[in-house]
Design a protein around this motif. Structure first.
Motif, PDB file in Angstrom:
ATOM      1  N   THR A  87       3.048 -10.317  -6.605  1.00 60.34           N
ATOM      2  CA  THR A  87       4.328  -9.568  -6.371  1.00 60.34           C
ATOM      3  C   THR A  87       4.393  -9.110  -5.061  1.00 60.34           C
ATOM      4  O   THR A  87       3.326  -8.783  -4.390  1.00 60.34           O
ATOM      5  CB  THR A  87       4.500  -8.525  -7.352  1.00 60.34           C
ATOM      6  OG1 THR A  87       3.739  -7.500  -7.047  1.00 60.34           O
ATOM      7  CG2 THR A  87       4.480  -8.785  -8.780  1.00 60.34           C
ATOM      8  N   ALA A  89       6.374  -6.314  -2.513  1.00 58.86           N
ATOM      9  CA  ALA A  89       7.293  -5.164  -2.407  1.00 58.86           C
ATOM     10  C   ALA A  89       7.363  -5.125  -0.735  1.00 58.86           C
ATOM     11  O   ALA A  89       6.577  -4.804   0.000  1.00 58.86           O
ATOM     12  CB  ALA A  89       6.812  -3.796  -2.839  1.00 58.86           C
ATOM     13  N   GLY A 121       9.014  -8.552  -7.497  1.00 59.27           N
ATOM     14  CA  GLY A 121       9.188  -7.747  -6.195  1.00 59.27           C
ATOM     15  C   GLY A 121      10.156  -6.650  -6.081  1.00 59.27           C
ATOM     16  O   GLY A 121      10.757  -6.793  -7.106  1.00 59.27           O
ATOM     17  N   THR A 131       3.818  -4.290   0.427  1.00 55.38           N
ATOM     18  CA  THR A 131       2.812  -4.110  -0.501  1.00 55.38           C
ATOM     19  C   THR A 131       2.772  -5.444  -1.246  1.00 55.38           C
ATOM     20  O   THR A 131       3.627  -5.815  -1.845  1.00 55.38           O
ATOM     21  CB  THR A 131       3.154  -2.757  -1.106  1.00 55.38           C
ATOM     22  OG1 THR A 131       2.887  -1.831  -0.567  1.00 55.38           O
ATOM     23  CG2 THR A 131       1.905  -2.550  -2.273  1.00 55.38           C
ATOM     24  N   THR A 133       0.774  -7.215  -4.581  1.00 54.29           N
ATOM     25  CA  THR A 133      -0.154  -7.131  -5.731  1.00 54.29           C
ATOM     26  C   THR A 133      -0.604  -8.468  -6.064  1.00 54.29           C
ATOM     27  O   THR A 133       0.419  -9.132  -6.549  1.00 54.29           O
ATOM     28  CB  THR A 133       0.394  -6.423  -6.793  1.00 54.29           C
ATOM     29  OG1 THR A 133       0.730  -5.062  -6.186  1.00 54.29           O
ATOM     30  CG2 THR A 133      -0.483  -6.081  -8.005  1.00 54.29           C
TER      31      THR A 133
END
Lengths: 321, 321
Positions: A87, A89, A121, A131, A133
């Motif tokens: 994901t 961000a 996201g 960010t 993940t």
């Protein structure tokens, strides 16, 4: 175009890996759904990159796209996990179509190289930061952790050290160099290749593993602490690249290899009997030291003399006294 | 204290839920490891909160800790998932022990209430922002998605609407109100309660579901689009709280309920035959409209007249022309 279409427009259409059956539901709902086959576990890691801290601002968004994902996927490699999905961000000060397109292209290229699908996201307004993940699959109980190093093991790395640290003055424009020196170093900085296949090869063989992000000595400190062992690094065994030595000289290159960050090559320990097999298979493994009973990290020269510097990896925060 | 000890010190020791067997490896290695039982899928969602955009700066870090996790877990509730774990990527301009302790306390309290364990994260230096990635478990194929609404279904919400939007001028200090008005509204803003149990109860019953974060009408638009149906919202059915009506008046409260964001109550559709059972079980469900063939979202008054405003949810970005 609203926030909701942003990721979809620039990223969902980008040719990331598709994830296959493991991604039961991708972008567009409240959550993504991941299917983990019986007998496997899901490895999860989160990394944030902040403009001006983890990368220069401004920088080439295509390169940033590659680097931001590679750095995150490297943690999956370090666990011996098969990369699956991620994901994103994304916090941006403004919407700039050119920037997003280039970033998405770089991200996408690295996603294909690593075999990960973008599954979700968030996009928000604010100072530029990212960010990611990442998710990977690993057979239950077979993940490579930091805590299994044993006295008698060899200390190894998966490739040359210090190249990214050597590239930093070039990235920041503080130095220049001939293309045959600059280009390989810059490539290492901007598009590190997570050692996914090496991580998979080390499953069941390495006693401890991690990726080098804070510098060899600092990261050895983490294995030493987690495993409750002492690690000795031999300076003369450090794998240094020709471009790095050309740019920084022997001593500067050694310093970059020992204390520079951002290498994203694997650092691991394993019993000597397991090394030869891996070398025969052609893995780019360099023995840089050994594991003994005790604690802490020691650097020695060719005569075995202790030349340990004050160990200090790159840390974003230091507590004020 | 270095970066590496930050999360461990302030968060790992905090009494978050422990995750049980599903968290095979928590904080401290390159990745966390999650175990997903056979027959279940992992639901994943990422949310970023930026200071000055998603919350006032400065604000009470304890309340921010509660809110930042609740907002993220609400996406799990919207999928009908059982909350399991989360990662926290925390970007801070400086290390302030007081701030971190209070934030960790708020986070921890909400983590216990929601049953999620902190399994990893990253701390970086930069302008204050928080990215949380949450993980939940859901039986394969039973997740609540946005795309199953059918003509004939009822359109429902899981609680009062508009309270968080009503609280915003109080949060920003632009207005004041008596405690019996201000306190419930502020509580709704700072510590929304993700409707986890309602999400679980809706599994196998709701045809579509999501959580309201952008405002009722905007989020109805998402279900309408994903399901390929038309949604009608009846203004006189909006569940409004007394404090909200007291603060904003009837018309202002309706506006907050229709277009204000941050409600974090569930929005869902279901066949009428399934509603009575849920009401008998005591779930706080309010019917606010209906699903018909067609597309788009229509707001009607008590006489069925179209009074649809220009629908505009809160969006962080708007494309420049």
């Amino acid at each position: 175009m609203g926030e909701f279409e942003l990721i979809r427009h620039y990223f969902a259409a980008a040719p990331c890996a598709q994830g296959g059956e493991a991604v039961a539901l991708g972008i567009g709902d409240d959550c993504a759904l991941l299917a983990v086959p019986p007998g496997e576990q899901l490895a999860v890691s989160t990394d944030t990159l902040v403009a001006g801290v983890h990368f220069p601002d401004p920088c080439d968004p295509f390169l940033l796209g590659q680097r931001s994902l590679a750095v995150a996927v490297s943690d999956l490699a370090a666990m011996g996990a098969n990369p699956l999905a991620f994901t994103l961000a994304l916090t941006l000060p403004t919407v700039a179509a050119d920037w997003l397109q280039a970033y998405a292209r770089g991200l996408s290229q690295m996603a294909q190289a690593c075999g990960v699908a973008l599954v979700g996201g968030d996009t928000t307004r604010g100072p530029l930061s990212l960010t990611l993940t990442v998710f990977g699959r690993v057979p239950s109980g077979q993940a490579l952790t930091r805590n299994g190093a044993q006295p008698g093991d060899l200390l190894c790395v998966g490739g040359e050290l210090g190249n990214a640290a050597g590239a930093l003055p070039l990235v920041l424009g503080e130095r220049s160099a001939e293309p045959d020196v600059a280009e390989p170093l810059l490539a290492h900085y901007w598009s590190p290749r997570p050692q996914i296949d090496l991580g998979l090869a080390l499953r069941g063989k390495a006693s401890a593993a991690m990726d080098i992000s804070d510098g060899l000595l600092a990261d050895c400190g983490h294995i030493s602490l987690a495993s409750g062992v002492a690690l000795t690094v031999e300076r003369d065994r450090l794998p240094l690249s020709m471009p790095l030595v050309t740019l920084l000289g022997q001593s500067g290159a050694e310093h970059a290899a020992l204390s520079g960050g951002d290498d994203y090559v694997l650092l691991f320990t394993l019993p000597p009997v397991r090394l030869s097999r891996l070398l025969v298979e052609g893995w780019p493994i360099h023995v840089v030291g050994s594991v003994t009973a005790g604690q802490g990290v020691t650097l020695v020269d060719s005569l075995g003399r202790d030349i340990t510097p004050q160990i200090r990896g790159y840390q974003h925060f230091r507590e004020t006294p």
